[in-house]
Design a protein around this motif. Structure first.
Motif, PDB file in Angstrom:
ATOM      1  N   GLY A  23      10.088   0.430 -15.301  1.00 19.66           N
ATOM      2  CA  GLY A  23       9.030   1.265 -14.750  1.00 19.66           C
ATOM      3  C   GLY A  23       9.636   2.456 -14.044  1.00 19.66           C
ATOM      4  N   THR A  24       8.791   3.428 -13.775  1.00 16.40           N
ATOM      5  CA  THR A  24       9.243   4.568 -12.995  1.00 16.40           C
ATOM      6  C   THR A  24       8.402   4.599 -11.717  1.00 16.40           C
ATOM      7  OG1 THR A  24       9.702   6.940 -13.028  1.00 16.40           O
ATOM      8  CG2 THR A  24       7.687   6.228 -14.133  1.00 16.40           C
ATOM      9  N   ALA A  25       9.002   5.046 -10.623  1.00 18.70           N
ATOM     10  CA  ALA A  25       8.270   5.049  -9.349  1.00 18.70           C
ATOM     11  C   ALA A  25       8.725   6.224  -8.499  1.00 18.70           C
ATOM     12  CB  ALA A  25       8.504   3.745  -8.595  1.00 18.70           C
ATOM     13  N   TRP A  26       7.758   6.842  -7.835  1.00 22.79           N
ATOM     14  CA  TRP A  26       8.026   8.045  -7.056  1.00 22.79           C
ATOM     15  C   TRP A  26       7.251   8.015  -5.748  1.00 22.79           C
ATOM     16  CZ3 TRP A  26      11.679  11.258  -9.149  1.00 22.79           C
ATOM     17  CH2 TRP A  26      12.036  10.950 -10.459  1.00 22.79           C
ATOM     18  N   GLN A  27       7.603   8.932  -4.849  1.00 23.04           N
ATOM     19  CA  GLN A  27       6.937   8.977  -3.554  1.00 23.04           C
ATOM     20  C   GLN A  27       5.494   9.446  -3.689  1.00 23.04           C
ATOM     21  OE1 GLN A  27       8.537   7.862  -0.963  1.00 23.04           O
ATOM     22  NE2 GLN A  27      10.676   8.512  -0.931  1.00 23.04           N
ATOM     23  N   THR A  28       5.265  10.389  -4.603  1.00 22.21           N
ATOM     24  CA  THR A  28       3.929  10.971  -4.708  1.00 22.21           C
ATOM     25  C   THR A  28       3.490  11.020  -6.167  1.00 22.21           C
ATOM     26  OG1 THR A  28       4.778  13.198  -5.036  1.00 22.21           O
ATOM     27  CG2 THR A  28       4.426  12.505  -2.755  1.00 22.21           C
ATOM     28  N   PRO A  29       2.177  11.022  -6.388  1.00 16.06           N
ATOM     29  CA  PRO A  29       1.675  11.137  -7.768  1.00 16.06           C
ATOM     30  C   PRO A  29       2.177  12.404  -8.455  1.00 16.06           C
ATOM     31  CG  PRO A  29      -0.080  10.467  -6.293  1.00 16.06           C
ATOM     32  CD  PRO A  29       1.097  10.804  -5.428  1.00 16.06           C
ATOM     33  N   LYS A  30       2.362  13.463  -7.673  1.00 15.94           N
ATOM     34  CA  LYS A  30       2.837  14.699  -8.295  1.00 15.94           C
ATOM     35  C   LYS A  30       4.250  14.530  -8.861  1.00 15.94           C
ATOM     36  CE  LYS A  30       3.649  19.608  -7.782  1.00 15.94           C
ATOM     37  NZ  LYS A  30       4.868  19.496  -8.591  1.00 15.94           N
ATOM     38  N   GLU A  31       5.104  13.839  -8.075  1.00 18.73           N
ATOM     39  CA  GLU A  31       6.462  13.619  -8.578  1.00 18.73           C
ATOM     40  C   GLU A  31       6.448  12.760  -9.841  1.00 18.73           C
ATOM     41  OE1 GLU A  31       9.512  13.432  -4.914  1.00 18.73           O
ATOM     42  OE2 GLU A  31       7.740  12.169  -4.703  1.00 18.73           O
ATOM     43  N   LEU A  32       5.559  11.795  -9.850  1.00 19.12           N
ATOM     44  CA  LEU A  32       5.428  10.953 -11.046  1.00 19.12           C
ATOM     45  C   LEU A  32       5.013  11.817 -12.232  1.00 19.12           C
ATOM     46  CD1 LEU A  32       5.207   8.272 -12.582  1.00 19.12           C
ATOM     47  CD2 LEU A  32       2.878   8.049 -11.692  1.00 19.12           C
ATOM     48  N   ASP A  33       4.041  12.678 -11.994  1.00 18.69           N
ATOM     49  CA  ASP A  33       3.548  13.551 -13.042  1.00 18.69           C
ATOM     50  C   ASP A  33       4.653  14.479 -13.538  1.00 18.69           C
ATOM     51  OD1 ASP A  33       1.212  14.103 -14.485  1.00 18.69           O
ATOM     52  OD2 ASP A  33       1.174  16.098 -13.543  1.00 18.69           O
ATOM     53  N   ASP A  34       5.414  15.030 -12.593  1.00 16.85           N
ATOM     54  CA  ASP A  34       6.525  15.907 -12.970  1.00 16.85           C
ATOM     55  C   ASP A  34       7.530  15.167 -13.838  1.00 16.85           C
ATOM     56  OD1 ASP A  34       5.406  17.952 -11.591  1.00 16.85           O
ATOM     57  OD2 ASP A  34       6.715  17.804  -9.836  1.00 16.85           O
ATOM     58  N   TYR A  35       7.781  13.918 -13.461  1.00 14.87           N
ATOM     59  CA  TYR A  35       8.756  13.124 -14.223  1.00 14.87           C
ATOM     60  C   TYR A  35       8.248  12.905 -15.650  1.00 14.87           C
ATOM     61  CZ  TYR A  35      11.563   9.235 -15.834  1.00 14.87           C
ATOM     62  OH  TYR A  35      12.379   8.431 -16.589  1.00 14.87           O
ATOM     63  N   ARG A  67       0.816  -1.206   0.000  1.00 12.78           N
ATOM     64  CA  ARG A  67       0.000   0.000   0.000  1.00 12.78           C
ATOM     65  C   ARG A  67       0.863   1.276   0.000  1.00 12.78           C
ATOM     66  NH1 ARG A  67      -5.521  -0.025   3.131  1.00 12.78           N
ATOM     67  NH2 ARG A  67      -6.055  -1.007   1.170  1.00 12.78           N
ATOM     68  N   ASP A  68       2.118   1.137   0.369  1.00 14.58           N
ATOM     69  CA  ASP A  68       3.004   2.305   0.360  1.00 14.58           C
ATOM     70  C   ASP A  68       3.440   2.697  -1.060  1.00 14.58           C
ATOM     71  OD1 ASP A  68       2.900   2.331   3.119  1.00 14.58           O
ATOM     72  OD2 ASP A  68       4.600   0.960   3.290  1.00 14.58           O
ATOM     73  N   LEU A  69       3.087   1.856  -2.024  1.00  9.93           N
ATOM     74  CA  LEU A  69       3.533   2.111  -3.404  1.00  9.93           C
ATOM     75  C   LEU A  69       2.387   2.756  -4.165  1.00  9.93           C
ATOM     76  CD1 LEU A  69       5.174  -1.380  -3.832  1.00  9.93           C
ATOM     77  CD2 LEU A  69       6.280   0.750  -3.125  1.00  9.93           C
ATOM     78  N   LYS A  70       2.503   4.065  -4.367  1.00  9.14           N
ATOM     79  CA  LYS A  70       1.350   4.800  -4.894  1.00  9.14           C
ATOM     80  C   LYS A  70       1.562   5.376  -6.283  1.00  9.14           C
ATOM     81  CE  LYS A  70      -0.796   6.260  -0.597  1.00  9.14           C
ATOM     82  NZ  LYS A  70       0.076   5.556   0.368  1.00  9.14           N
ATOM     83  N   ALA A  71       2.792   5.718  -6.585  1.00 14.27           N
ATOM     84  CA  ALA A  71       3.025   6.483  -7.812  1.00 14.27           C
ATOM     85  C   ALA A  71       4.038   5.760  -8.685  1.00 14.27           C
ATOM     86  CB  ALA A  71       3.518   7.883  -7.464  1.00 14.27           C
ATOM     87  N   PHE A  72       3.529   4.904  -9.551  1.00 17.42           N
ATOM     88  CA  PHE A  72       4.438   4.194 -10.458  1.00 17.42           C
ATOM     89  C   PHE A  72       3.767   4.021 -11.808  1.00 17.42           C
ATOM     90  CE2 PHE A  72       2.001   1.045  -8.099  1.00 17.42           C
ATOM     91  CZ  PHE A  72       1.475   0.255  -9.118  1.00 17.42           C
ATOM     92  N   LYS A  73       4.587   3.712 -12.787  1.00 15.73           N
ATOM     93  CA  LYS A  73       4.064   3.485 -14.133  1.00 15.73           C
ATOM     94  C   LYS A  73       5.055   2.599 -14.878  1.00 15.73           C
ATOM     95  CE  LYS A  73       2.998   6.301 -18.281  1.00 15.73           C
ATOM     96  NZ  LYS A  73       2.052   5.379 -18.893  1.00 15.73           N
ATOM     97  N   LEU A  74       4.536   1.603 -15.568  1.00 13.83           N
ATOM     98  CA  LEU A  74       5.424   0.760 -16.383  1.00 13.83           C
ATOM     99  C   LEU A  74       5.694   1.491 -17.686  1.00 13.83           C
ATOM    100  CD1 LEU A  74       3.915  -2.786 -15.731  1.00 13.83           C
ATOM    101  CD2 LEU A  74       5.763  -1.597 -14.543  1.00 13.83           C
TER     102      LEU A  74
END
Length: 587
Positions: free
Chosen positions: A165-177, A136-143
């Motif tokens: 895949g890419t993975a970040w602490q928060t959805p915002k960081e994922l979006d920024d990436y 559940r701690d894994l929230k912001a990732f994308k293959l």
RNA sequence: GCCGGCGUAGCUCAAUUGGCAGAGCAGCUGUUUUGUAAACAGCAGGUUACGGGUUCGAUUCCUGUCGCCGGCUCCA
């Protein structure tokens, strides 16, 4: 404990999260493809990957389903459970699951009888950890994509399917990436090189053969003049040597034996002569050195050349202008006495740093590339290697430059300092390099006469202070996003007459600027000024000098720079402003 | 070289389940003479990367080749 995954274990939270996401990926894959075998799955820059063997090949269109399954496992809130098994227990567990790659890793990499594993639901992985507490701690990732990857990085071993895949602490960081990747796409030198008509790769010429178009050539010539002047200031002597040499030359240097796979096949003639397109310039510069007897008083002898090299890189390795089959290197070989080495290495580093600083490149690091313990790969004695490494270190230390040691990345003849830069996509590559070499002087029996009259062997320093023009230009295109500083830009000023009535004055302005050796165009098209400005902006031209009736009357220009700022200026002060900016190579 | 993806006009992209291949920009020809990011009109532009196959019919499906992109391996 050994590091099972061939990556460094870390407590860095982001790395831990990415590593855990890799486990999550493998767990999801195993639920969807129970016959799959999993290899290794480490965190990497911006994300993670997992290498898996599938019974049927998968493609990127399968990633959506895998990602959905990952999210389901996230919602199930499965804990990451650490266990320590005995070697036998671990072997039995992985054997039961048919996980041959894990068995191989335990056999090869685990020392002692304790085997650290992590359990996530039914999924069991050989792993040192640490991990996040729960899926559940894994929230912001994308293959992101799939790729082939050889098992344990060995071309002779089976190829697994790597899922990135890419993975970040928060959805915002994922979006920024993801936004960053979009931006990087716009800076890509292959795209901009085409849009700005700087270079072309045309299959009619062969793979990896670069055509420098007029505007790209302007940039390159500007760089060349600058580089040559800076080298002259530092005591380099320039030479021009042929692109071809007898094959024997490369046999003698040892390059042929090691690199014939990536050298062009030799041209063979009826009389038995064999000529080879040169893959590097060192042997030629040795021939230059050997034209004379040398006294210690002649040393250091710094032989430089903008040398064209030819390497038959595998087709899949080619990449835009970064990796090509023919490139021009800002090369030099410094022949010196052993006690001159440190100062010469330092000088080479300083020159490279000077080039980088003028170009505004500051995001790079120093890699001290040394040999690894596979002794057969490296020519020369332990003493020579140790001495060469020590001198490179001392040169770096004396300049207070930090560096990372990288075993196995040395040249076969000696250790080197590599300047590692990153492209728009944060992919790292070597640009400049400084190498210490005892081997080639030995192979070619080079000598100088020492103070006491004895014959001594010089040391050779190989250095590319600027790197290859192709690679550096690619880098600069991405670094500046095509908006080159004025001194480098193919067109420094576009003069834009507002109506045809100002054409004569526009040409006067252009002539004036050209008399200061500026590169100027007059946009005399029958278009509206707005259109001309728009086109000038698209070409990222540093200055547009707009001239209407008012300016013509006053001998002024209305200057618009590429940021859109406008200022009215007399022709004289505008001309001297731009000329000064260019002369100072201002950024 | 290996794994995966992609190839439609110079560029960016369209084209129902297989049914006459289109648009914008760029180019060319006119008209327009203009004050800070796209004037208007017309014309032209294609063996859908290339070669086989399936089909009444292929841009679309299958297959081979070439090239490009992302990785792997390599990088003197």
């Amino acid at each position: 404990m050994s590091d099972y995954g061939e990556h460094e274990a870390t407590d860095d939270p982001l790395q831990v999260l990415r590593h855990s996401t890799a486990h999550l990926l493998a767990a999801a894959v195993m639920e969807l493809y129970p016959d799959a075998k999993y290899g290794i799955g480490p965190p990497v820059q911006d994300g993670f990957y997992y290498d898996l063997a599938f019974t049927k090949p998968i493609s990127e269109s399968d990633l959506g389903a895998i990602e959905s399954r990952m999210r389901r496992i996230v919602n199930e809130d499965r804990p990451f459970v650490h266990e320590t098994l005995t070697r036998d227990e671990a072997m039995a567990e992985f054997r039961k699951r048919g996980q041959d790659y894990k068995l191989e890793l335990i056999a090869d990499k685990v020392e002692g009888d304790e085997v650290s594993v992590y359990r996530t639901g039914d999924f069991l992985d050989l792993c040192r950890g640490p991990h996040v507490r729960s899926t559940r701690d894994l929230k912001a990732f994308k293959l992101m994509r799939v790729a082939g990857a050889y098992w344990r990085g060995d071309e002779s071993k089976p190829q697994l399917t790597r899922i990135y895949g890419t993975a970040w602490q928060t959805p915002k960081e994922l979006d920024d990436y993801l936004k960053f990747l979009e931006e990087a796409e716009k800076r890509d030198h292959k795209k901009l090189g085409k849009e700005l008509k700087l270079f072309a790769l045309d299959e009619r010429l062969g793979l990896g053969q670069v055509v420098w178009l007029p505007d790209g050539t302007t940039i390159r010539r500007e760089l060349e003049r600058w580089i040559i002047d800076e080298e002259l200031k530092r005591g380099y002597r320039h030479v021009i040597t042929p692109h071809l040499a007898k094959l024997d030359l490369y046999k003698k240097s040892g390059h042929w034996q090691l690199f014939h796979d990536t050298m062009y096949p030799p041209m063979r003639f009826e009389d038995g002569e064999e000529l080879e397109l040169r893959p590097m310039n060192c042997p030629h510069h040795i021939v230059v050195y050997d034209q004379d007897m040398h006294s210690y008083r002649d040393l250091p002898l710094r032989i430089a050349e903008l040398g064209q090299n030819y390497r038959l890189e595998k087709s899949g390795e080619l990449m835009g202008m970064v990796r090509v089959r023919s490139f021009n290197l800002n090369d030099a070989h410094i022949f010196c006495t052993p006690d001159q080495v440190i100062a010469e290495v330092r000088g080479a580093i300083e020159l490279a740093n000077y080039f980088m600083s003028v170009l505004g490149v500051d995001d790079y690091w120093y890699r001290l590339s040394v040999r690894d313990n596979v002794k057969t790969k490296w020519a020369g004695t332990d003493e020579e290697w140790e001495s060469a490494e020590a001198m490179l270190k001392e040169a770096l230390d004396s300049l207070s430059l930090p560096y990372k040691v990288s075993p196995g990345d040395a040249a076969f003849y000696g250790p080197k300092i590599d300047f590692q830069v990153k492209d728009a996509h944060r992919r790292e590559f070597t640009n400049n390099t400084v190498q210490v070499d005892y081997q080639l002087p030995k192979k070619f029996e080079l000598e100088y006469v020492a103070e006491d009259g004895s014959r001594q062997r010089p040391v050779m320093i190989h250095r590319g202070a600027f790197g290859a023009f192709e690679r550096m230009t690619a880098y600069l295109i991405e670094h500046y996003a095509g908006a080159f500083p004025t001194w480098l830009h193919p067109v420094q000023v576009i003069v834009i007459p507002i109506t045809d009535a100002q054409l004569d004055y526009a040409r006067t302005v252009a002539d004036r600027l050209r008399s200061l050796r500026l590169r100027v165009e007059v946009d005399a098209r029958s278009e509206r000024m707005q259109r001309k400005i728009r086109d000038g902006q698209a070409r990222k031209v540093p200055y547009m000098a707009i001239v209407g009736a008012r300016e013509a009357e006053a001998e002024h220009v209305n200057v618009r720079d590429r940021s859109g700022d406008q200022v009215d200026s007399s022709l004289d002060s505008f001309a001297s402003m731009v000329a000064t900016e260019v002369a100072e190579r201002r950024r």
